[in-house]
Design an enzyme around this catalytic site. Structure first.
Site, PDB file in Angstrom:
ATOM      1  N   ASP A 105      13.724 -12.244  44.110  1.00  0.00           N
ATOM      2  CA  ASP A 105      13.528 -12.652  42.851  1.00  0.00           C
ATOM      3  C   ASP A 105      13.296 -14.223  42.922  1.00  0.00           C
ATOM      4  O   ASP A 105      13.588 -14.687  44.168  1.00  0.00           O
ATOM      5  CB  ASP A 105      14.967 -12.672  42.362  1.00  0.00           C
ATOM      6  CG  ASP A 105      15.201 -11.026  41.954  1.00  0.00           C
ATOM      7  OD1 ASP A 105      14.400 -10.257  41.648  1.00  0.00           O
ATOM      8  OD2 ASP A 105      16.669 -10.828  42.147  1.00  0.00           O
TER       9      ASP A 105
HETATM   10  N1  URA Z   1      18.231  -7.767  45.400  1.00  0.00           N
HETATM   11  C1  URA Z   1      18.238  -8.613  44.264  1.00  0.00           C
HETATM   12  O1  URA Z   1      18.978  -8.293  43.507  1.00  0.00           O
HETATM   13  N2  URA Z   1      17.544  -9.670  44.112  1.00  0.00           N
HETATM   14  C2  URA Z   1      16.350  -9.887  45.192  1.00  0.00           C
HETATM   15  O2  URA Z   1      15.758 -11.027  45.206  1.00  0.00           O
HETATM   16  C3  URA Z   1      16.380  -9.186  46.495  1.00  0.00           C
HETATM   17  C4  URA Z   1      17.198  -8.016  46.558  1.00  0.00           C
END
Ligand code: URA
Length: 245
Positions: A105
């Site tokens: 993310d």
């Molecule tokens: N899990 C998440 O919630 N976000 C990420 O960026 C990677 C794994």
């Protein structure tokens, strides 16, 4: 000509490195894996490395894999429609078309790999190979510890809207800070799991991917993996029957 010499002439690698590539079972001649570097071959035979055809006169470079320490606010797609900075733009490799291996993310920091080897990228992210990814999730509000029953739920599986999560490794590093190891990679999985057990994530960082750790690579920095590291990654996502060793 000896197979190792043939690969060296085709520009795949040095003769010594070519011997290792052959020994690792990555080379086929006429569709059959050959592990003997002395095997006689020439341009009349179809020689492939990692499924890509090589021939003398058609130099093929070793595939590139980069390890990136992604900062917050950088997106892990190859391009962003909103003009945000991308992980791909963090690497100065103008002649290589690099793609992120999976996603983080925008507000997650830490280890993300980029490669021009689409087959390797697919295998590293395919749930079938169960390559472990390790995250450090800060869920502490004022350093309050996560109770044992919530840790157990995270370990055993949490029911999300896209199904129950697979067993995960979960350790409380200090009150409110969890190290979570996943062998699957659904969208926003860590955040959704933690929210589901009542401990939403405030900060998330990925610290390891398969055999690779972020180590002391500073945020915003990148480094190209050595051939030995790339080999360890390939071993971590080896198809059945091509296990390491
Ligand atoms: N899990 C998440 O919630 N976000 C990420 O960026 C990677 C794994």
């Amino acid at each position: 000509m000896r197979l190792a010499k043939y690969l060296a002439h085709a520009g795949v690698a040095s003769r010594r490195a070519a011997e290792e590539i052959i020994g690792d079972g990555r080379v086929t001649v006429d569709g059959v894996i050959v592990t003997d570097p002395a095997r006689d071959t020439d341009d009349k035979h179809a020689v492939m490395v990692d499924g890509r055809e090589v021939a003398i006169g058609s130099a093929v470079q070793e595939r590139a894999v980069w390890l990136v320490h992604k900062p917050r606010g950088v997106v892990s797609t190859a391009k962003d429609t909103h003009g945000r900075p991308t992980v791909v733009a963090m690497v100065d490799a103008p002649d290589t078309r690099l793609y992120p291996v999976g996603r983080l993310d925008a507000d997650t920091t830490g280890l993300i790999l980029l490669t021009d080897d689409g087959d390797l990228a697919n295998r590293l992210t395919h749930p079938r190979y169960e390559v472990p990814k390790v995250y450090v999730a800060d869920v502490g509000r004022g350093g309050i510890a996560v109770p044992e029953h919530a840790l157990r739920q995270l370990r055993e599986g949490v029911v999300l809207e896209d199904g129950k999560t697979a067993p995960a490794g979960v350790r409380q590093l200090r009150p409110g800070v969890l190290e979570i190891t996943l062998r699957e990679g659904r969208k926003r999985q860590v955040k959704r799991m933690c929210a589901e057990v009542g401990h939403p994530v405030a900060k998330l960082k990925r610290v390891a991917f398969g055999p690779l750790r972020l180590g002391d690579l500073a945020e915003g920095r990148v480094r190209r993996l050595s051939p030995a590291e790339v080999q360890r990654l390939r071993d971590a996502a080896a198809p059945p029957g091509r296990a390491p060793g």
